[in-house]
Design a protein around this motif. Structure first.
Motif, PDB file in Angstrom:
ATOM      1  N   LEU A 188       0.859  -1.189   0.000  1.00 13.18           N
ATOM      2  CA  LEU A 188       0.000   0.000   0.000  1.00 13.18           C
ATOM      3  C   LEU A 188       0.886   1.227   0.000  1.00 13.18           C
ATOM      4  N   THR A 189       0.342   2.335  -0.456  1.00 17.83           N
ATOM      5  CA  THR A 189       1.135   3.567  -0.409  1.00 17.83           C
ATOM      6  C   THR A 189       1.002   4.197   0.978  1.00 17.83           C
ATOM      7  N   GLY A 190       2.077   4.855   1.410  1.00 18.11           N
ATOM      8  CA  GLY A 190       2.058   5.576   2.695  1.00 18.11           C
ATOM      9  C   GLY A 190       2.837   6.866   2.524  1.00 18.11           C
ATOM     10  N   ILE A 240       5.442  -0.867   2.166  1.00 18.28           N
ATOM     11  CA  ILE A 240       4.855   0.473   2.080  1.00 18.28           C
ATOM     12  C   ILE A 240       5.619   1.229   1.004  1.00 18.28           C
ATOM     13  N   LEU A 241       4.866   1.706   0.020  1.00 19.67           N
ATOM     14  CA  LEU A 241       5.465   2.484  -1.059  1.00 19.67           C
ATOM     15  C   LEU A 241       5.213   3.961  -0.797  1.00 19.67           C
ATOM     16  N   VAL A 242       6.309   4.706  -0.636  1.00 23.62           N
ATOM     17  CA  VAL A 242       6.161   6.164  -0.587  1.00 23.62           C
ATOM     18  C   VAL A 242       6.064   6.585  -2.052  1.00 23.62           C
ATOM     19  N   GLY A 243       4.827   6.496  -2.574  1.00 19.47           N
ATOM     20  CA  GLY A 243       4.612   6.661  -4.009  1.00 19.47           C
ATOM     21  C   GLY A 243       4.574   8.127  -4.418  1.00 19.47           C
ATOM     22  N   ASP A 244       4.958   8.376  -5.678  1.00 21.02           N
ATOM     23  CA  ASP A 244       4.862   9.767  -6.148  1.00 21.02           C
ATOM     24  C   ASP A 244       3.404  10.157  -6.362  1.00 21.02           C
ATOM     25  N   SER A 245       2.493   9.186  -6.223  1.00 16.96           N
ATOM     26  CA  SER A 245       1.048   9.502  -6.225  1.00 16.96           C
ATOM     27  C   SER A 245       0.731  10.497  -5.101  1.00 16.96           C
ATOM     28  N   LEU A 246       1.643  10.647  -4.133  1.00 12.22           N
ATOM     29  CA  LEU A 246       1.421  11.622  -3.062  1.00 12.22           C
ATOM     30  C   LEU A 246       1.248  13.023  -3.640  1.00 12.22           C
ATOM     31  N   GLY A 280      10.989   3.873  -1.760  1.00 14.11           N
ATOM     32  CA  GLY A 280      10.872   5.272  -2.184  1.00 14.11           C
ATOM     33  C   GLY A 280      10.702   5.314  -3.705  1.00 14.11           C
ATOM     34  N   ASP A 281       9.718   6.058  -4.148  1.00 17.64           N
ATOM     35  CA  ASP A 281       9.381   6.120  -5.575  1.00 17.64           C
ATOM     36  C   ASP A 281      10.131   7.289  -6.230  1.00 17.64           C
ATOM     37  N   MET A 282      10.959   6.989  -7.205  1.00 20.23           N
ATOM     38  CA  MET A 282      11.754   8.042  -7.863  1.00 20.23           C
ATOM     39  C   MET A 282      10.823   8.940  -8.682  1.00 20.23           C
ATOM     40  N   ILE A 291      14.179   1.305  -3.847  1.00 21.24           N
ATOM     41  CA  ILE A 291      13.517   2.368  -4.623  1.00 21.24           C
ATOM     42  C   ILE A 291      12.681   1.727  -5.747  1.00 21.24           C
ATOM     43  N   LYS A 292      11.768   2.523  -6.293  1.00 17.43           N
ATOM     44  CA  LYS A 292      11.002   2.077  -7.473  1.00 17.43           C
ATOM     45  C   LYS A 292      11.204   3.105  -8.571  1.00 17.43           C
ATOM     46  N   LEU A 293      11.279   2.618  -9.794  1.00 18.10           N
ATOM     47  CA  LEU A 293      11.296   3.551 -10.925  1.00 18.10           C
ATOM     48  C   LEU A 293      10.475   2.980 -12.078  1.00 18.10           C
ATOM     49  N   ALA A 307      10.775  -2.415 -10.341  1.00 13.13           N
ATOM     50  CA  ALA A 307      10.450  -1.815 -11.640  1.00 13.13           C
ATOM     51  C   ALA A 307       8.940  -1.556 -11.739  1.00 13.13           C
ATOM     52  N   HIS A 308       8.514  -0.869 -12.786  1.00 15.56           N
ATOM     53  CA  HIS A 308       7.100  -0.483 -12.937  1.00 15.56           C
ATOM     54  C   HIS A 308       6.819  -0.319 -14.425  1.00 15.56           C
ATOM     55  N   ILE A 309       5.986  -1.210 -14.995  1.00 15.75           N
ATOM     56  CA  ILE A 309       5.647  -1.096 -16.420  1.00 15.75           C
ATOM     57  C   ILE A 309       4.127  -1.130 -16.606  1.00 15.75           C
ATOM     58  N   ILE A 337       8.326  -6.350  -9.943  1.00 14.51           N
ATOM     59  CA  ILE A 337       7.821  -5.411 -10.957  1.00 14.51           C
ATOM     60  C   ILE A 337       6.366  -5.064 -10.671  1.00 14.51           C
ATOM     61  N   VAL A 338       6.063  -3.778 -10.649  1.00 10.41           N
ATOM     62  CA  VAL A 338       4.660  -3.339 -10.601  1.00 10.41           C
ATOM     63  C   VAL A 338       4.110  -3.412 -12.022  1.00 10.41           C
ATOM     64  N   LEU A 339       2.952  -4.063 -12.152  1.00  6.35           N
ATOM     65  CA  LEU A 339       2.247  -4.110 -13.438  1.00  6.35           C
ATOM     66  C   LEU A 339       0.985  -3.276 -13.274  1.00  6.35           C
ATOM     67  N   GLU A 340       0.951  -2.120 -13.953  1.00  2.00           N
ATOM     68  CA  GLU A 340      -0.201  -1.221 -13.755  1.00  2.00           C
ATOM     69  C   GLU A 340      -1.092  -1.211 -14.993  1.00  2.00           C
ATOM     70  N   CYS A 341      -2.379  -1.429 -14.771  1.00  2.00           N
ATOM     71  CA  CYS A 341      -3.407  -1.353 -15.816  1.00  2.00           C
ATOM     72  C   CYS A 341      -3.074  -2.183 -17.044  1.00  2.00           C
ATOM     73  N   GLY A 359       0.488  -6.287  -8.841  1.00  2.00           N
ATOM     74  CA  GLY A 359      -0.487  -5.724  -9.774  1.00  2.00           C
ATOM     75  C   GLY A 359      -1.290  -4.572  -9.192  1.00  2.00           C
ATOM     76  N   ILE A 360      -1.626  -3.636 -10.091  1.00  2.00           N
ATOM     77  CA  ILE A 360      -2.601  -2.589  -9.752  1.00  2.00           C
ATOM     78  C   ILE A 360      -3.436  -2.432 -11.024  1.00  2.00           C
ATOM     79  N   GLY A 361      -4.661  -2.905 -10.964  1.00  2.00           N
ATOM     80  CA  GLY A 361      -5.475  -2.942 -12.171  1.00  2.00           C
ATOM     81  C   GLY A 361      -4.938  -3.954 -13.162  1.00  2.00           C
ATOM     82  N   LEU A 415      -2.494  -0.911  -3.878  1.00  2.00           N
ATOM     83  CA  LEU A 415      -3.469   0.155  -4.128  1.00  2.00           C
ATOM     84  C   LEU A 415      -2.941   1.439  -3.504  1.00  2.00           C
ATOM     85  N   VAL A 416      -3.437   2.555  -4.009  1.00  2.00           N
ATOM     86  CA  VAL A 416      -3.165   3.842  -3.374  1.00  2.00           C
ATOM     87  C   VAL A 416      -4.087   3.896  -2.139  1.00  2.00           C
ATOM     88  N   THR A 417      -3.488   4.028  -0.974  1.00  2.00           N
ATOM     89  CA  THR A 417      -4.252   3.917   0.281  1.00  2.00           C
ATOM     90  C   THR A 417      -5.419   4.913   0.331  1.00  2.00           C
TER      91      THR A 417
HETATM   92  O1  KIV Z   1       2.953   6.273  -6.923  1.00  2.00           O
HETATM   93  C1  KIV Z   1       2.262   5.284  -6.713  1.00  2.00           C
HETATM   94  O2  KIV Z   1       1.378   5.266  -5.845  1.00  2.00           O
HETATM   95  C2  KIV Z   1       2.505   4.100  -7.528  1.00  2.00           C
HETATM   96  C3  KIV Z   1       1.562   2.947  -7.370  1.00  2.00           C
HETATM   97  C4  KIV Z   1       0.299   3.234  -8.062  1.00  2.00           C
HETATM   98  C5  KIV Z   1       2.158   1.669  -7.796  1.00  2.00           C
HETATM   99  O3  KIV Z   1       3.398   4.073  -8.307  1.00  2.00           O
END
Ligand code: KIV
Length: 270
Positions: free
Chosen positions: A27-29, A46-52, A88-90, A118-120, A142-144, A185-189, A208-210, A220-222
């Motif tokens: 989950l994102t935090g 816990i992903l400190v996602g750039d979705s923040l 940490g999400d780059m 880290i994730k990129l 990774a994230h594709i 690897i994150v697989l999105e949509c 997976g996300i979607g 998921l984005v929390t």
């Molecule tokens: O930034 C983020 O929350 C993400 C997830 C959707 C995987 O990259």
């Protein structure tokens, strides 16, 4: 004294989860209280996602997010977390300009943010960087698929890999990312069938996300799953509760009680 021993989630645990068929939860935090609850609930990552940038800072997309903003939030998460693996999400343009900058910024997540990896986002274009970061001791996720940092060239937030050629490209990319040293690897949509095929044909876990239920884990984005972000809700999000409604109700009640003199009562006065 709290005698409960908390076992920290390790890189080995995440890698081995795939072979033991144990689903990985992520989950994102973004801040101290939320990260504390997420960690105490028993999440693996816990992903400190750039979705923040969108759900916490109110930007229109993730593109404006800076490294300094990410580090600020990573530090708060780190202070709260005892068990989960922190990633940490780059953010956009923190790893695309030069290898030197990418290494420096990834290093900041580890040194300053206290992250475990880290994730990129990206495929072919990040293979060399993943190899290099790994050689310096930085684990990379990774994230594709739908990579939100490419929203301008993708033309929106759309399902990826529906066409034959795109599906072939994504399968090849996943294999190469694993070979380059990504630990997951994150697989999105992605169509569920394609995500399943990728999952069954690579050696590292897919999150997976979607992307359907055949992935090795789910993220998921929390703020989406708790009902705290109402600008839009993607089809793949399951909203487990509606915290924004509860918050509004409580805030309005406070205002009403102050106005009508119900709060503070005798019990809360000295
Ligand atoms: O930034 C983020 O929350 C993400 C997830 C959707 C995987 O990259």
């Amino acid at each position: 004294m709290d005698t409960k021993i908390i076992k920290k989630i390790t890189l080995d645990y995440i890698k081995q989860a795939k072979s033991s068929n144990t689903k990985i939860t992520m989950l994102t935090g973004y801040n101290y209280p939320m990260a504390k609850y997420i960690d105490e609930s028993g999440i693996d990552i816990i992903l400190v996602g750039d979705s923040l940038g969108m759900v916490e800072l109110g930007y229109e997309s993730t593109l404006p997010v800076t490294m300094d903003e990410m580090i600020h939030h990573a530090k708060a998460v780190k202070r709260a977390v005892k068990r989960a693996f922190i990633i940490g999400d780059m953010p956009f343009m923190s790893y695309q300009v030069s290898k030197e900058e990418a290494i420096k910024n990834a290093g900041r997540f580890i040194k300053e943010g206290g992250c475990d990896g880290i994730k990129l986002e990206g495929g072919e274009e990040v293979l060399d960087l993943i190899f290099t970061l790994n050689s310096f001791g930085i684990p990379v996720m990774a994230h594709i698929g739908l990579t939100p940092q490419k929203v301008l060239t993708l033309g929106g937030y759309k399902v990826q890999g529906r066409e034959h050629d795109a599906a072939i490209r994504l399968k090849k990319e996943a294999t190469k990312l694993a070979e380059a040293g990504a630990f997951a690897i994150v697989l999105e949509c992605l169509p569920a069938g394609l995500a399943g095929e990728i999952t069954e044909n690579i050696s590292i876990p897919t999150i997976g996300i979607g992307a359907g239920r055949r992935c090795d884990g789910q993220v998921l984005v929390t703020y989406d799953m708790l009902g705290l972000f109402d600008r839009f809700r993607p089809k793949f999000v399951k909203q487990y509760c509606n915290l924004s409604a509860q918050m509004k109700e409580s805030l309005e009640l406070f205002i009403k009680e102050v106005k009508n003199g119900e709060f503070p009562d005798d019990e809360r006065s000295f």
